[in-house]
Motif scaffolding. Structure first.
Motif, mmCIF file in Angstrom:
data_model
loop_
_atom_site.group_PDB
_atom_site.id
_atom_site.type_symbol
_atom_site.label_atom_id
_atom_site.label_comp_id
_atom_site.label_asym_id
_atom_site.label_seq_id
_atom_site.Cartn_x
_atom_site.Cartn_y
_atom_site.Cartn_z
ATOM 1 N N SER A 83 2.268 7.748 4.456
ATOM 2 C CA SER A 83 1.914 6.783 5.495
ATOM 3 C C SER A 83 3.171 6.147 6.060
ATOM 4 N N ASP A 109 -4.145 -2.442 -5.853
ATOM 5 C CA ASP A 109 -3.542 -2.900 -4.602
ATOM 6 C C ASP A 109 -4.463 -3.956 -4.012
ATOM 7 N N LYS A 125 0.010 8.537 -5.941
ATOM 8 C CA LYS A 125 -0.391 9.616 -5.039
ATOM 9 C C LYS A 125 -1.792 9.399 -4.495
ATOM 10 N N ALA A 126 -2.105 8.157 -4.208
ATOM 11 C CA ALA A 126 -3.406 7.834 -3.613
ATOM 12 C C ALA A 126 -3.299 8.004 -2.102
ATOM 13 N N ARG A 127 -4.392 7.777 -1.430
ATOM 14 C CA ARG A 127 -4.407 7.851 0.022
ATOM 15 C C ARG A 127 -4.935 6.537 0.601
ATOM 16 N N ALA A 128 -4.543 5.435 -0.030
ATOM 17 C CA ALA A 128 -4.927 4.130 0.507
ATOM 18 C C ALA A 128 -4.264 3.959 1.866
ATOM 19 N N TYR A 129 -4.983 3.330 2.800
ATOM 20 C CA TYR A 129 -4.458 3.172 4.149
ATOM 21 C C TYR A 129 -3.206 2.305 4.127
ATOM 22 N N THR A 167 -4.282 -3.467 4.679
ATOM 23 C CA THR A 167 -5.203 -3.287 3.556
ATOM 24 C C THR A 167 -5.917 -4.595 3.258
ATOM 25 N N SER A 184 0.822 -1.213 0.000
ATOM 26 C CA SER A 184 0.000 0.000 0.000
ATOM 27 C C SER A 184 0.851 1.256 0.000
ATOM 28 N N THR A 185 1.990 1.221 0.689
ATOM 29 C CA THR A 185 2.898 2.364 0.665
ATOM 30 C C THR A 185 3.447 2.583 -0.741
ATOM 31 N N SER A 232 5.412 8.070 0.152
ATOM 32 C CA SER A 232 4.110 7.952 0.798
ATOM 33 C C SER A 232 4.097 8.736 2.101
ATOM 34 N N ASN A 273 0.615 4.025 -2.905
ATOM 35 C CA ASN A 273 0.453 5.455 -2.653
ATOM 36 C C ASN A 273 1.561 6.275 -3.302
#
Length: 392
Positions: A392, A254, A221-225, A233, A213-214, A390, A217
């Motif tokens: 995150s 993802d 440039k997403a904001r997936a956890y 995830t 997920s990192t 990322s 992102n």
């Protein structure tokens, strides 16, 4: 799992049995991470060696007595096994220890239940939990042995409570499967739309906590956890990634992470989600390069991919977190090949968190997309490809 307030994690004893298998986690490190992810507090770890599981108590009566004494000394309120227990073993252990006893399978199911956010994800987890529960109706509770009289017959032979419970669960399983079929049809419609646009589809796969997920992102440039924990995830997220070198966009998904001994019920239940990997043109197999057990983790991912029918899809191995490696273990070059099941597979080292090596990964993806010979899909919004670590 024992239901306790979030601020009061249940003190839990972790138990693992070494049956001589190569992947045995002698430190119970992964089980401890899973327990903490589920909100439990490991207070002790016990391991032992056996040639085979004890039919009644899994670990044998002597080791069970040792666990019981330790639980009393430490005030533990739950015991968690790293292996799957049969319903009879679980029931016998709970009677012997006088504590709730759970296994790795239920622990993973609980984590999935906590983390699922989408309608589809919740349905999939519910199905897996129902299927698990259907085999474990006989526990410690005597009410399951009561007879229920037939309609209009006082005191006559009727249906056992356990049979009523099993029938209710089977009906719930049937309803949940029907709802999942509808969701799967919707996903198939979305995939057909992507196919009509002739999109090049890439799916991120890998062992849980490898940093998928990192990386996702950082690329789009997403904001997936994303977090440094197992199963951060669960729900599939798909975005368009513009590759300037190829002059076109690709579809990047993802997916849920894999793990050793992933319950078969979860693999079956998550077919709709994992279908993104099955239908991909390319798999980005993300590996935690800093984990000394990464070869075993790669093998486990390969096993699951084979099980879901994705073994023949081309792969690129992305060795993530290379910045966490000691200087002596760092690669001399960021791109090379890795022997994956006898096939020389492209490998690239990156640090998704720090944004290192991402430009080389984009160039590699652009070459793959160009080789596919598909044109840039019309009507797709292009996204920037600047290096973007990322958040995150």
């Amino acid at each position: 799992m024992t239901d306790l307030p979030d601020k009061t994690p249940a003190p839990t004893i972790l138990v693992g049995v070494d049956f001589g298998l190569p992947h045995f986690d002698a430190e119970l490190e992964e089980l401890g991470l899973l327990a903490e992810t589920a909100g439990l507090k490991p207070v002790a770890r016990i391991t032992c060696k056996r040639r085979a599981p004890d039919a009644a108590l899994f670990v044998g009566s002597g080791k069970a007595d040792e666990i019981k004494l330790l639980a009393q000394q430490l005030g533990a309120t739950e015991v968690l096994f790293d292996q799957s227990l049969s319903p009879a073993q679980q029931r016998n252990l709970e009677r012997h220890l006088e504590l709730p006893v759970n296994d790795r399978t239920l622990l993973i199911l609980e984590i999935f239940a906590q983390r699922a956010r989408s309608h589809e994800g919740k349905l999939q987890v519910e199905l897996a939990r129902l299927q698990y529960l259907s085999t474990r109706l006989v526990r410690r509770w005597s009410h399951l042995e009561r007879q229920t009289g037939g309609a209009g017959v006082r005191g006559g032979p009727g249906e056992k409570q356990i049979e009523l419970d099993r029938r209710m669960i089977n009906e719930a399983i049937k309803r949940t499967k029907e709802r999942l079929v509808k969701v799967k049809r919707q996903r198939q419609t979305q995939r057909r739309q992507r196919e009509r646009r002739e999109a090049f589809n890439i799916s991120l796969v890998g062992y849980t906590n490898a940093g998928k997920s990192t990386l996702f992102n950082a690329l789009v440039k997403a904001r997936a956890y994303a977090a440094d924990q197992l199963f951060a995830t669960l729900d599939t997220t798909t975005r368009q990634l513009y590759l300037g070198e190829a002059g076109r966009s690709v579809s990047l998904s993802d997916t849920v992470g894999f793990i050793r001994d992933l319950p078969h019920g979860l693999i079956d239940a998550f077919q709709a989600t994992l279908q993104e990997a099955v239908d991909a043109d390319l798999l980005l197999h993300v590996v935690d390069a800093a984990n000394p057990n990464y070869p075993e983790q790669i093998a486990e991912v390969q096993r699951v991919l084979a099980e879901i029918g994705a073994a023949d899809i081309p792969q690129v191995l992305v060795f993530n977190k290379f910045d966490a490696l000691d200087e002596a273990r760092r690669p001399l070059q960021l791109e090379d090949t890795y022997d994956l099941d006898g096939v020389a597979t492209p490998r690239i080292f990156v640090s998704a968190r720090k944004g290192l090596g991402l430009q080389g990964l984009r160039q590699l993806l652009a070459r793959r997309a160009s080789e596919a010979g598909r044109e840039f899909p019309e009507g797709v919004e292009a996204l920037s490809t600047e290096n973007h670590p990322s958040d995150s």
